[in-house]
Design an enzyme around this catalytic site. Structure first.
Site: not given
Length: 290
Positions: A42, A39
């Site tokens: 993230c 991600c």
């Protein structure tokens, strides 16, 4: 993603979530960061959250959950995208948001929930642990001291307290009854008499080792937990005793007509450590309000 340099950040798993997040949140808010290695956002949000955890000096802790490794947790929280952040306070999920927010908005989110940076804790030089005093040896020492100074009432109060830790409640009570008026109202005397109330519960009770074995075999054995908590409290291990009473309250607050709550309240009158009492009062209140 966590290490010893980040004391307020840790990895949470399904196996540890109850203790490290739910129970911990009864004392300190826990921010849960659901993330994944693949991600992109993230990788932006994670370092900011970890920086805030350090900046806030323990005002909240940050639990990191890798959704690929912890699919059970992700499903339980109905995580549909990452990153997703959840705030757990008082054992309850109170708020959350999906996506990566900038640091300013994260600070506003925390402030909205009453979370402000704490003062940094100054680290003192390590102090060697004190060697615990054996209560039986202390009884022998005090008996000899009283032989040399038989009229010194303070020594008799000390002996009564030491006797209580060995389980000799009868002799301790006799010594307390014989104290002069100026010591009869001493805080330690009042606490000792409160301990006598707990000690009376231990008449014919199994030894601590037997009670611990019973709990290991059946964690829901609340009678054994109560007696073990009383044994720990009377022997001077206040936190271990309070911990057993809290566990009883968490498992069944109605057991024994509210025995766990009553035991905690009585114990608060006995325990001298105000910080410890305050911590367990808050835990008790949080459980009773759930």
């Amino acid at each position: 993603m966590t290490d010893l340099a980040k004391p307020h950040v840790f990895d949470a798993t399904a196996a540890t979530f109850e203790d490290t997040v739910i129970r911990k949140s009864l004392e300190t808010p826990v921010l849960v960061d659901f993330w994944a290695t693949w991600c992109g956002p993230c990788k932006t949000l994670g370092p900011i959250l970890e920086k805030l955890a350090a900046d806030y000096h323990g005002a909240f802790t940050l639990a990191k959950v890798d959704v690929d490794k912890e699919q059970e947790l992700a499903a339980a929280f109905q995580i549909r995208s990452v990153p997703t952040v959840m705030l757990v306070k008082g054992g309850q999920l109170v708020d959350g948001f999906p996506g990566a927010l900038p640091e300013g908005q994260l600070r506003e989110f925390l402030k909205h929930h009453g979370i402000e940076p704490a003062a940094p804790v100054e680290e003192d030089a390590p102090v060697p642990d004190a060697v615990p005093v054996d209560p039986h040896e202390e009884v022998m020492r005090l008996r000899k001291a009283i032989e040399g100074e038989p009229d010194k009432a303070e020594l008799k109060l000390d002996l009564a307290l030491a006797l209580l830790q060995t389980g000799a409640a009868g002799e301790a009570e006799q010594l307390l009854d014989g104290l002069p008026a100026n010591l009869a109202t001493d805080d330690r005397t009042i606490q000792a008499r409160a301990r006598l109330g707990f000690a009376a519960l231990l008449k014919d009770a199994p030894a601590a080792e037997i009670l611990e074995a019973a709990i290991a075999a059946d964690p829901g054995d609340l009678r054994a937990r109560h007696l073990l908590g009383v044994r720990k409290l009377v022997s001077g291990d206040a936190e271990a005793g309070l911990s057993q009473f809290i566990e009883m309250l968490q498992r069944d607050r109605g057991y024994g007509d509210g025995l766990a709550r009553k035991s905690l309240i009585d114990a608060f009158r006995v325990v001298e450590d105000e910080d410890l009492v305050g911590r367990y009062r808050r835990r008790m209140s949080a459980l009773l309000l759930v």
